[in-house]
Motif scaffolding. Structure first.
Motif, PDB file in Angstrom:
ATOM      1  N   LYS A 149      48.327  39.835  47.222  1.00  0.00           N
ATOM      2  CA  LYS A 149      49.680  39.300  47.194  1.00  0.00           C
ATOM      3  C   LYS A 149      49.857  38.294  48.329  1.00  0.00           C
ATOM      4  N   LYS A 150      50.504  37.179  48.036  1.00  0.00           N
ATOM      5  CA  LYS A 150      50.675  36.126  49.032  1.00  0.00           C
ATOM      6  C   LYS A 150      51.428  36.617  50.260  1.00  0.00           C
ATOM      7  N   GLU A 151      52.334  37.583  50.068  1.00  0.00           N
ATOM      8  CA  GLU A 151      53.124  38.086  51.189  1.00  0.00           C
ATOM      9  C   GLU A 151      52.256  38.686  52.290  1.00  0.00           C
ATOM     10  N   MET A 172      49.654  37.555  53.552  1.00  0.00           N
ATOM     11  CA  MET A 172      49.159  36.538  54.474  1.00  0.00           C
ATOM     12  C   MET A 172      49.910  36.559  55.796  1.00  0.00           C
ATOM     13  N   TRP A 173      51.187  36.982  55.749  1.00  0.00           N
ATOM     14  CA  TRP A 173      52.031  36.930  56.937  1.00  0.00           C
ATOM     15  C   TRP A 173      52.002  38.235  57.732  1.00  0.00           C
ATOM     16  N   PRO A 191      45.061  34.537  48.188  1.00  0.00           N
ATOM     17  CA  PRO A 191      46.473  34.890  48.050  1.00  0.00           C
ATOM     18  C   PRO A 191      47.046  34.398  46.728  1.00  0.00           C
ATOM     19  N   VAL A 192      47.799  35.261  46.078  1.00  0.00           N
ATOM     20  CA  VAL A 192      48.384  34.941  44.776  1.00  0.00           C
ATOM     21  C   VAL A 192      49.900  35.047  44.875  1.00  0.00           C
ATOM     22  N   ASP A 193      50.582  33.997  44.502  1.00  0.00           N
ATOM     23  CA  ASP A 193      52.034  33.981  44.474  1.00  0.00           C
ATOM     24  C   ASP A 193      52.498  34.695  43.209  1.00  0.00           C
ATOM     25  N   ARG A 194      53.314  35.729  43.372  1.00  0.00           N
ATOM     26  CA  ARG A 194      53.815  36.462  42.202  1.00  0.00           C
ATOM     27  C   ARG A 194      54.514  35.503  41.240  1.00  0.00           C
ATOM     28  N   ARG A 196      50.393  33.209  38.904  1.00  0.00           N
ATOM     29  CA  ARG A 196      48.988  33.605  38.909  1.00  0.00           C
ATOM     30  C   ARG A 196      48.091  32.541  38.285  1.00  0.00           C
ATOM     31  N   ALA A 249      47.266  29.982  40.824  1.00  0.00           N
ATOM     32  CA  ALA A 249      46.393  30.542  41.849  1.00  0.00           C
ATOM     33  C   ALA A 249      44.959  30.654  41.357  1.00  0.00           C
TER      34      ALA A 249
END
Length: 252
Positions: free
Chosen positions: A100-102, A104-105, A120-123, A126, A129
């Motif tokens: 999940k991209k989240e 990353m932070w 990282p994949v933005d919901r 996909r 990504a």
């Protein structure tokens, strides 16, 4: 051993597990910043420590069966809890995940994931990504390794039914790589949520590879068949009848 004692042992195990994660992350960070391989070294060390500590703290032994992939492949694994991630990362030479991209932070952990080559994949995005990752692989921007994807997209409790998503077939087709399915029973002992860890033998098993070239429908049918059948067998070995649990759930 009473349930209360096992719960208390589990609580201590979980607490020290996260303390070890923090300590090893700090220890390996300078190495990781100099050499990105340091991220993988740190993850290997941590995952092997968790396997060792689970054995004597809560009586949870772990096994990895089958031939561990050494070259660049797509690993499509059943996902039941954090423990199957730990088992995969303890033995794959260069594991990287669709994440999940989240994440990353997340402090420190996000940087480790990126240095390892996780994608990282933005919901909700996909498809974009996947296309970017395929492009990065073709251009050499992606670090070689074993790319792990969870075909059902999330953790699935033992006995629960959840469909396989098409993302696995897209990666398989676009990357043109061999896919190594993986089955597990770890959810019987280490749940998706909660503190209690049960004694027993948690297994992840690498299954015979699926060569590239199948059409998506045939690939998905074969992947789901082998992973679900073998996972059910491993859970039955652990004393849990997954097909019966699914049938009971469907009857409600």
């Amino acid at each position: 051993m009473s349930g209360a004692v096992q719960w208390l042992r589990s609580l201590f195990f979980v607490g020290q597990m996260y303390f070890a994660m923090f300590f090893l992350a700090i220890f390996y960070t300078p190495i990781m910043l100099v050499d990105r391989r340091g991220a993988t070294w740190g993850v290997h060390c941590y995952c092997r420590y968790v396997r060792w500590s689970a054995r004597w703290m809560v009586g949870l032994k772990t096994e990895v069966r089958g031939e561990v992939p050494q070259r660049e492949v797509l690993v499509a694994s059943k996902h039941q809890s954090f423990l199957d991630i730990i088992l995969l990362c303890s033995v794959l030479p260069r594991p990287k995940f669709i994440m999940k991209k989240e994440l990353m932070w997340a402090p420190i952990l996000g940087q480790y994931a990126l240095r390892m080559g996780c994608v990282p994949v933005d919901r909700g995005k996909r498809a974009q990504a996947v296309q970017k990752m395929v492009s990065d692989v073709a251009s050499g921007a992606q670090r070689p390794g074993q790319l792990v994807i969870y075909p059902q997209g999330t953790r699935v409790a033992p006995g629960a039914a959840m469909p396989y998503k098409v993302g696995s077939a897209v990666l398989y087709r676009e990357l043109g790589q061999t896919c190594v399915p993986a089955a597990t029973n770890v959810g019987v002992f280490w749940p998706r949520k909660g503190i209690l860890r049960k004694p027993g033998v948690g297994v992840i098993e690498f299954l015979p590879p699926i060569p590239p070239g199948l059409v998506p429908q045939a690939f998905m049918a074969r992947l789901e068949e082998v992973v679900e059948a073998r996972s059910d067998a491993l859970m039955l070995e652990a004393g849990y009848d997954a097909p019966a649990a699914r049938a009971a759930g469907a009857a409600r």
